[in-house]
Design a protein around this motif. Sequence first.
Motif, PDB file in Angstrom:
ATOM      1  N   PRO A 144       0.819  -1.216   0.000  1.00 52.67           N
ATOM      2  CA  PRO A 144       0.000   0.000   0.000  1.00 52.67           C
ATOM      3  C   PRO A 144       0.850   1.263   0.000  1.00 52.67           C
ATOM      4  N   ASP A 145       0.459   2.251  -0.840  1.00 51.36           N
ATOM      5  CA  ASP A 145       1.187   3.516  -0.911  1.00 51.36           C
ATOM      6  C   ASP A 145       0.225   4.614  -1.311  1.00 51.36           C
ATOM      7  N   ALA A 146       0.788   5.799  -1.656  1.00 50.03           N
ATOM      8  CA  ALA A 146      -0.057   6.945  -1.982  1.00 50.03           C
ATOM      9  C   ALA A 146      -0.849   6.732  -3.260  1.00 50.03           C
ATOM     10  N   PHE A 147      -0.361   5.894  -4.161  1.00 49.32           N
ATOM     11  CA  PHE A 147      -1.072   5.621  -5.400  1.00 49.32           C
ATOM     12  C   PHE A 147      -2.240   4.668  -5.174  1.00 49.32           C
ATOM     13  N   ASN A 148      -2.014   3.641  -4.360  1.00 48.92           N
ATOM     14  CA  ASN A 148      -3.027   2.607  -4.193  1.00 48.92           C
ATOM     15  C   ASN A 148      -3.005   2.105  -2.760  1.00 48.92           C
ATOM     16  N   PRO A 149      -4.007   2.482  -1.960  1.00 46.12           N
ATOM     17  CA  PRO A 149      -4.005   2.100  -0.540  1.00 46.12           C
ATOM     18  C   PRO A 149      -4.171   0.610  -0.290  1.00 46.12           C
ATOM     19  N   LEU A 150      -4.557  -0.149  -1.321  1.00 52.07           N
ATOM     20  CA  LEU A 150      -4.736  -1.591  -1.165  1.00 52.07           C
ATOM     21  C   LEU A 150      -3.506  -2.383  -1.594  1.00 52.07           C
TER      22      LEU A 150
ATOM     23  N   TRP B 101     -14.295   7.760 -10.106  1.00 47.81           N
ATOM     24  CA  TRP B 101     -14.137   6.434 -10.706  1.00 47.81           C
ATOM     25  C   TRP B 101     -14.030   5.348  -9.635  1.00 47.81           C
ATOM     26  N   ARG B 102     -13.250   5.621  -8.588  1.00 47.50           N
ATOM     27  CA  ARG B 102     -13.123   4.625  -7.513  1.00 47.50           C
ATOM     28  C   ARG B 102     -14.487   4.330  -6.885  1.00 47.50           C
ATOM     29  N   ALA B 103     -15.265   5.383  -6.668  1.00 48.00           N
ATOM     30  CA  ALA B 103     -16.595   5.190  -6.089  1.00 48.00           C
ATOM     31  C   ALA B 103     -17.482   4.382  -7.036  1.00 48.00           C
ATOM     32  N   ARG B 104     -17.398   4.671  -8.331  1.00 43.01           N
ATOM     33  CA  ARG B 104     -18.211   3.943  -9.310  1.00 43.01           C
ATOM     34  C   ARG B 104     -17.874   2.456  -9.313  1.00 43.01           C
ATOM     35  N   LEU B 105     -16.606   2.135  -9.055  1.00 42.97           N
ATOM     36  CA  LEU B 105     -16.172   0.739  -9.055  1.00 42.97           C
ATOM     37  C   LEU B 105     -16.316   0.074  -7.693  1.00 42.97           C
TER      38      LEU B 105
ATOM     39  N   LEU C 231     -14.173  13.826  -1.679  1.00 45.48           N
ATOM     40  CA  LEU C 231     -14.223  15.042  -2.491  1.00 45.48           C
ATOM     41  C   LEU C 231     -13.961  16.281  -1.635  1.00 45.48           C
ATOM     42  N   ARG C 232     -14.431  16.278  -0.397  1.00 50.19           N
ATOM     43  CA  ARG C 232     -14.143  17.414   0.489  1.00 50.19           C
ATOM     44  C   ARG C 232     -12.640  17.488   0.769  1.00 50.19           C
ATOM     45  N   ALA C 233     -12.009  16.324   0.966  1.00 51.60           N
ATOM     46  CA  ALA C 233     -10.558  16.318   1.203  1.00 51.60           C
ATOM     47  C   ALA C 233      -9.809  16.818  -0.032  1.00 51.60           C
ATOM     48  N   ARG C 234     -10.289  16.443  -1.224  1.00 51.77           N
ATOM     49  CA  ARG C 234      -9.641  16.909  -2.450  1.00 51.77           C
ATOM     50  C   ARG C 234      -9.839  18.421  -2.612  1.00 51.77           C
ATOM     51  N   ALA C 235     -11.018  18.935  -2.231  1.00 56.51           N
ATOM     52  CA  ALA C 235     -11.249  20.379  -2.292  1.00 56.51           C
ATOM     53  C   ALA C 235     -10.300  21.119  -1.353  1.00 56.51           C
ATOM     54  N   SER C 236     -10.018  20.523  -0.193  1.00 55.29           N
ATOM     55  CA  SER C 236      -9.036  21.126   0.714  1.00 55.29           C
ATOM     56  C   SER C 236      -7.656  21.131   0.083  1.00 55.29           C
ATOM     57  N   ASP C 237      -7.320  20.038  -0.622  1.00 58.75           N
ATOM     58  CA  ASP C 237      -6.048  19.996  -1.344  1.00 58.75           C
ATOM     59  C   ASP C 237      -5.984  21.118  -2.373  1.00 58.75           C
ATOM     60  N   ALA C 238      -7.086  21.331  -3.084  1.00 58.25           N
ATOM     61  CA  ALA C 238      -7.110  22.377  -4.101  1.00 58.25           C
ATOM     62  C   ALA C 238      -6.906  23.759  -3.477  1.00 58.25           C
ATOM     63  N   GLN C 239      -7.507  23.993  -2.299  1.00 59.75           N
ATOM     64  CA  GLN C 239      -7.306  25.278  -1.629  1.00 59.75           C
ATOM     65  C   GLN C 239      -5.858  25.452  -1.209  1.00 59.75           C
ATOM     66  N   ALA C 240      -5.258  24.374  -0.686  1.00 58.21           N
ATOM     67  CA  ALA C 240      -3.853  24.458  -0.281  1.00 58.21           C
ATOM     68  C   ALA C 240      -2.954  24.704  -1.486  1.00 58.21           C
ATOM     69  N   LEU C 241      -3.280  24.082  -2.616  1.00 61.51           N
ATOM     70  CA  LEU C 241      -2.497  24.301  -3.828  1.00 61.51           C
ATOM     71  C   LEU C 241      -2.650  25.727  -4.320  1.00 61.51           C
ATOM     72  N   SER C 242      -3.850  26.254  -4.259  1.00 63.00           N
ATOM     73  CA  SER C 242      -4.106  27.621  -4.702  1.00 63.00           C
ATOM     74  C   SER C 242      -3.286  28.627  -3.899  1.00 63.00           C
TER      75      SER C 242
ATOM     76  N   LEU D 156      -6.024   3.591 -14.239  1.00 60.01           N
ATOM     77  CA  LEU D 156      -6.452   3.616 -12.843  1.00 60.01           C
ATOM     78  C   LEU D 156      -5.815   2.412 -12.162  1.00 60.01           C
ATOM     79  N   PRO D 157      -4.733   2.616 -11.396  1.00 55.42           N
ATOM     80  CA  PRO D 157      -3.978   1.480 -10.841  1.00 55.42           C
ATOM     81  C   PRO D 157      -4.866   0.527 -10.050  1.00 55.42           C
ATOM     82  N   GLY D 158      -4.580  -0.767 -10.223  1.00 57.44           N
ATOM     83  CA  GLY D 158      -5.313  -1.779  -9.480  1.00 57.44           C
ATOM     84  C   GLY D 158      -6.586  -2.245 -10.149  1.00 57.44           C
ATOM     85  N   THR D 159      -6.928  -1.671 -11.311  1.00 60.85           N
ATOM     86  CA  THR D 159      -8.130  -2.089 -12.025  1.00 60.85           C
ATOM     87  C   THR D 159      -7.743  -2.762 -13.339  1.00 60.85           C
ATOM     88  N   VAL D 160      -8.632  -3.615 -13.842  1.00 64.14           N
ATOM     89  CA  VAL D 160      -8.392  -4.288 -15.120  1.00 64.14           C
ATOM     90  C   VAL D 160      -9.552  -4.033 -16.077  1.00 64.14           C
ATOM     91  N   GLY D 161     -10.765  -4.462 -15.713  1.00 65.92           N
ATOM     92  CA  GLY D 161     -11.875  -4.367 -16.643  1.00 65.92           C
ATOM     93  C   GLY D 161     -12.814  -3.199 -16.414  1.00 65.92           C
TER      94      GLY D 161
END
Length: 614
Positions: free
Chosen positions: A349-355, A508-512, A522-533, A575-580
């Motif tokens: 497990p790493d930052a790319f794929n927690p599994l 995509w992860r949620a859809r799968l 999504l809220r955590a990603r929005a916080s990332d976007a604010q920090a990046l801004s 999308l790492p960890g996915t096939v089909g």
Amino acid sequence: MNTDAAVRETARRAGLLVRWTDVAGAAREVAPDVLRAVLEGLQCEAVPEHAGLRTACCGQLLVMPEAAGAACWVDEQGAALPARADAQGRWRVPDQPGYWQWRRGDQQQAVAVAPQRAWWPRGTLRGWGLSAQVYSLRAPGDAGIGDSAGCARWSELLHRHGGDALALSPLHAGLPPGPGYSPYSPSDRRWLDPLQVSLPQVLPGAANSVLGVDEALAAAVEAGTAARRIDWPHSAAVKWRWIRQVRQWIAAQAPSQHAQIETWRAMQGDPLWHYCQHAADRFTGSADDHAFAQWLAQQGWAQVHATLRDEGASIGLIADLAVGCAPQGVEARTGGADLLQGLELGAPPDAFNPLGQAWGITSWSPMALLREGFAPYLRVLRAVMSGRGGLRIDHILGLLRLWVLPRGAGAGQGVYLRYPFDDLINLLVLESWRHRCVLIGEDLGVVPPGMRQRLAARGILGIEVLPFARNGARFLPAPQWRRDAVAMPSTHDLPPLAGWLRGRDLRWRARLGELADLPAALRARASDAQALSAVAGGEGAPLDARALSLVAHSASRLALLPLEDALGGRAQVNLPGTVGGHPNWRRRLPPTWDADAADARVARLSATRRRTGQ
């Protein structure tokens, strides 16, 4: 191996790391049952006492076998230099890089002598370039799989703005395309993929003549070229049919060209013919078809690289070396005991794929590399560096340790296997110097302490990716990005920056069914976007455009802009960890795009890099 203690001791002797530190900094210990399963598939035979090839840096001191008489160093041309030992009986290797023989009496030892640092083009202070997923490119007559001719438009853009490099996805000879196709699961890394070279580019007369007499083939080529996504099995069949007919046409209609191809084939000798025979056993076409296809691929990419260099690119094409090969491919079938048997590679497990990840590929046995004098490794390095100005080594952490697990087991049922890091790096740097080839190591994931510093000391650039260029929640300002790295806004395992900011990967992860709480993510990603801004500056412009300025202004020695980011795209390549569930490695660049906007993005990158680099 009845007791757990005995299993751990056997594992240590075999090079397995019984204890390791995960991405969160927590200490982990591998379960004895996992060690038992991996040991069953690991070759644990003894390594010869005297290695067939030793490695060193220029001027380094080595202890050599006991012998009497005067000693000398003999270079690759047979010229000899006196060799002298110091008071401790150590021998100083030559100051000139190369492959040397130390000789004294009846004793001799092969030594690869590497420069301290990998090659870098003189005068290039802070270079920049583009990176492309080759199969996604579009060009007339590509039949649905992007190819070398698709580089032309981007080479022109690079030239117009004074760029240094065009980095490519892996071009290794692939498996017969089917579900789950990946360029990082190749059949053979020593040879090229003919499906990603352009017949109209290399042999326009023959290619067009064949289409002129085979209307069905011409229609299939046209339909594939217009397709929105890649249908790998169908387009591969069309391309192989075209390749076969062009070979037959040349044999009948163009004797001089046929003789040129036959001369090239004779120069390649047995290695090419062995590959072609094995490829023909299971794949499309005859051995003659595969030999002709390899000639096509060599010619096509040599033309692209030569054009880039002639137009002023200081690096030119950058190849991509996959970390392993498919167990059912030609390299594995012919490699025998050189490769790990019954084990596959992956990642914890790493930052790319927690599994964690199980990649379904294999690689060399570290003991076999030592036993064979690193010959399998050198063959691959020389193949992928030939005719290139740079090399990206996928998962370069594997030169120190690889996460291995029994084939078919879960990603968590693995353990790290140690490799002879210093030897592998010395040979990599030496081949970089011999081929005049920049080195880039993909150093993302669970990175051992000090690893990046060791690579930087040898002139091997790491990769600094914008979403991970941070200290905790705080994104790093451009001057704090690593100098000895390649700055990028995204990679093939992430969405383009515009998609990342909008949580495209999370949706995509949620859809799968892999993400239980999408709103929280999504809220955590929005916080990332604010920090990046907060560090991107340039208020008023869209955040993805402002964030790209961090890449442009970074202290890194090279910056690469993926074409997906240049076009302002949002869709993820893989999308790492996915096939089909996700269309991995099947997306094509759009048929049309806002060329002015893409040109402006490249111009901003170019102007910033040139202004601050001179």
